[in-house]
Design a protein around this motif. Structure first.
Motif, short mmCIF file in Angstrom:
data_model
loop_
_atom_site.label_atom_id
_atom_site.label_comp_id
_atom_site.label_asym_id
_atom_site.label_seq_id
_atom_site.Cartn_x
_atom_site.Cartn_y
_atom_site.Cartn_z
N HIS A 231 0.84 -1.20 0.00
CA HIS A 231 0.00 0.00 0.00
C HIS A 231 0.87 1.25 0.00
N LEU A 232 0.23 2.39 -0.17
CA LEU A 232 0.94 3.66 -0.15
C LEU A 232 1.19 4.10 1.29
N PRO A 233 2.39 4.56 1.59
CA PRO A 233 2.62 5.11 2.93
C PRO A 233 1.65 6.27 3.21
N ASN A 234 1.23 6.37 4.43
CA ASN A 234 0.32 7.44 4.88
C ASN A 234 -1.12 7.28 4.40
N SER A 235 -1.41 6.18 3.70
CA SER A 235 -2.80 5.94 3.34
C SER A 235 -3.48 5.17 4.47
N ALA A 236 -4.77 5.40 4.63
CA ALA A 236 -5.55 4.70 5.65
C ALA A 236 -6.40 3.64 4.98
N ASN A 237 -6.49 2.49 5.60
CA ASN A 237 -7.28 1.40 5.05
C ASN A 237 -8.73 1.52 5.54
N VAL A 238 -9.62 1.75 4.58
CA VAL A 238 -11.06 1.84 4.88
C VAL A 238 -11.75 0.88 3.91
N PRO A 239 -11.79 -0.42 4.24
CA PRO A 239 -12.28 -1.43 3.30
C PRO A 239 -13.74 -1.25 2.92
N ALA A 240 -13.98 -1.19 1.63
CA ALA A 240 -15.35 -0.99 1.15
C ALA A 240 -16.25 -2.15 1.54
N ASN A 241 -15.70 -3.37 1.58
CA ASN A 241 -16.53 -4.53 1.88
C ASN A 241 -17.11 -4.49 3.29
N GLU A 242 -16.47 -3.76 4.19
CA GLU A 242 -16.94 -3.72 5.57
C GLU A 242 -18.15 -2.81 5.78
N PHE A 243 -18.56 -2.14 4.71
CA PHE A 243 -19.77 -1.32 4.78
C PHE A 243 -21.01 -2.10 4.32
N ILE A 244 -20.79 -3.34 3.91
CA ILE A 244 -21.88 -4.22 3.51
C ILE A 244 -22.22 -5.13 4.68
N GLY A 245 -23.47 -5.17 5.08
CA GLY A 245 -23.89 -6.00 6.20
C GLY A 245 -24.02 -7.47 5.83
N SER A 246 -24.26 -8.31 6.82
CA SER A 246 -24.39 -9.75 6.59
C SER A 246 -25.60 -10.07 5.73
N ASN A 247 -26.55 -9.13 5.65
CA ASN A 247 -27.74 -9.33 4.81
C ASN A 247 -27.51 -8.94 3.35
N GLY A 248 -26.27 -8.53 3.02
CA GLY A 248 -25.96 -8.19 1.64
C GLY A 248 -26.33 -6.78 1.24
N LYS A 249 -26.74 -5.97 2.20
CA LYS A 249 -27.12 -4.58 1.91
C LYS A 249 -26.16 -3.61 2.59
N LEU A 250 -26.14 -2.39 2.08
CA LEU A 250 -25.32 -1.38 2.71
C LEU A 250 -25.84 -1.12 4.12
N LEU A 251 -24.93 -0.95 5.06
CA LEU A 251 -25.31 -0.72 6.44
C LEU A 251 -26.11 0.58 6.57
N PRO A 252 -26.93 0.72 7.61
CA PRO A 252 -27.64 1.98 7.85
C PRO A 252 -26.65 3.14 8.00
N LYS A 253 -27.12 4.32 7.67
CA LYS A 253 -26.24 5.49 7.61
C LYS A 253 -25.50 5.73 8.92
N ALA A 254 -26.14 5.53 10.05
CA ALA A 254 -25.49 5.77 11.34
C ALA A 254 -24.29 4.84 11.52
#
Length: 325
Positions: A231-254
């Motif tokens: 990865h690039l130095p100084n970059s932060a890892n914010v995995p896109a897959n972790e915003f998907i819930g176990s039900n296969g949908k995007l998590l609620p906004k909160a």
């Protein structure tokens, strides 16, 4: 109050039962294949959408077999092209416009996007979402959970033997390509001799790949013979897959907001997202648009695969000592 970028299958179904004038439903089903030769593509196929749309592909076959009624196939292999440094390069607005018009998209349409497959069936729809934003279109919504969620709800699907010809649309592509940061911008030196990547503390520089790739714990998809790290130095890892819930949908906004805060995201800073080819980063951009619609946001479309070719030494974060796991 900001309007959500998401729609449920049930709400979409209600829309389709009524007057659909001004609504364009696009199925963004896609299967990533081997990158075509960019020189040959440029010579034979660049912008020749009447020819390209006739070519059979796995994604077209999947679309024809089953899709949401009235949907038209939006194919990323037509909407973008293989560049010298990018798997998915962005056409000039007047060229992309021809493709959008060919599949019957109009300039004022409310475009509803869905796909199937990875990341709750939303990965390729999110890429298409960001692409339309690159051409200045504002009325964009994604089906939360994609085609899989539609079928889980037991809603009607449609089958075609071939894709019909559509009445030409009036889509007008505007030049908003500044929403994508380029390699040249990232590496241009300022008066102090530093480029943007060396000033990463001034930005949210977000790598949206899964944690194991970022941390160099599994195959990164990068050429280990030329790329020293993961990865690039100084970059932060914010995995896109972790915003998907176990039900296969995007998590609620909160929950989306809480995850971003826990990752150290600062909405007051400018943001640049990346991954390997700009695909997962587009899904992260959708999340950021949903939670912080006014936060300045850009995508590095070429991402790490472009850096792998043009400046591989920059990918030097995550180096592990030889012989250690």
């Amino acid at each position: 109050m900001a309007v959500s970028k998401l729609i449920t299958p049930k709400d979409l179904n209600k829309i389709l039962q009524g007057n659909t004038a001004g609504i364009r439903l696009l199925d963004c089903t896609y299967q990533v294949g081997v990158k075509p030769d960019p020189v040959e593509f440029r010579q034979k196929y660049y912008g020749k959408f009447e020819e390209l749309i006739k070519i059979q592909s796995p994604q077209k076959k999947t679309f024809l077999q089953s899709h949401i009624p009235t949907a038209r196939h939006f194919d990323l292999d037509l909407a973008m092209y293989p560049g010298l440094y990018q798997r998915f390069a962005v056409y000039e607005p007047e060229v992309f416009q021809q493709y959008a018009q060919l599949i019957g998209v109009h300039r004022d349409d409310q475009i509803i996007l869905y796909s199937r497959g990875p990341f709750g069936g939303m990965l390729f729809a999110a890429k298409s979402y960001w692409l339309f934003k690159t051409y200045g279109h504002k009325e964009l919504v994604l089906v939360n959970g994609g085609f899989d969620e539609w079928t889980k709800e037991g809603l009607e699907t449609e089958t075609l033997t071939e894709e019909p010809a559509y009445e030409k649309g009036t889509f007008l592509a505007r030049d908003f390509r500044h929403r994508n940061v380029t390699f040249e911008e990232l590496t241009e030196k300022d008066a102090d001799g530093k480029d943007l990547l060396e000033r990463a503390a001034e930005y949210n520089l977000l790598d949206s790949r899964i944690r194991a790739q970022f941390d160099n714990d599994q195959d990164t998809g990068l050429n280990a013979f030329v790329v020293p790290g993961s990865h690039l130095p100084n970059s932060a890892n914010v995995p896109a897959n972790e915003f998907i819930g176990s039900n296969g949908k995007l998590l609620p906004k909160a929950f989306l907001k809480a995850k971003l805060e826990n990752a150290g995201f600062d909405p007051e800073k400018k943001t640049i997202t990346l991954c390997n080819t700009g695909m997962q980063a587009s899904l992260l951009n959708l999340v950021l648009d949903e939670v912080y619609p006014n936060s300045p946001l850009r995508l590095y479309n070429g991402s790490l695969k472009e850096l792998e070719i043009r400046d591989p030494g920059r990918i030097c974060g995550g180096i592990k000592p030889v012989g250690k796991p």
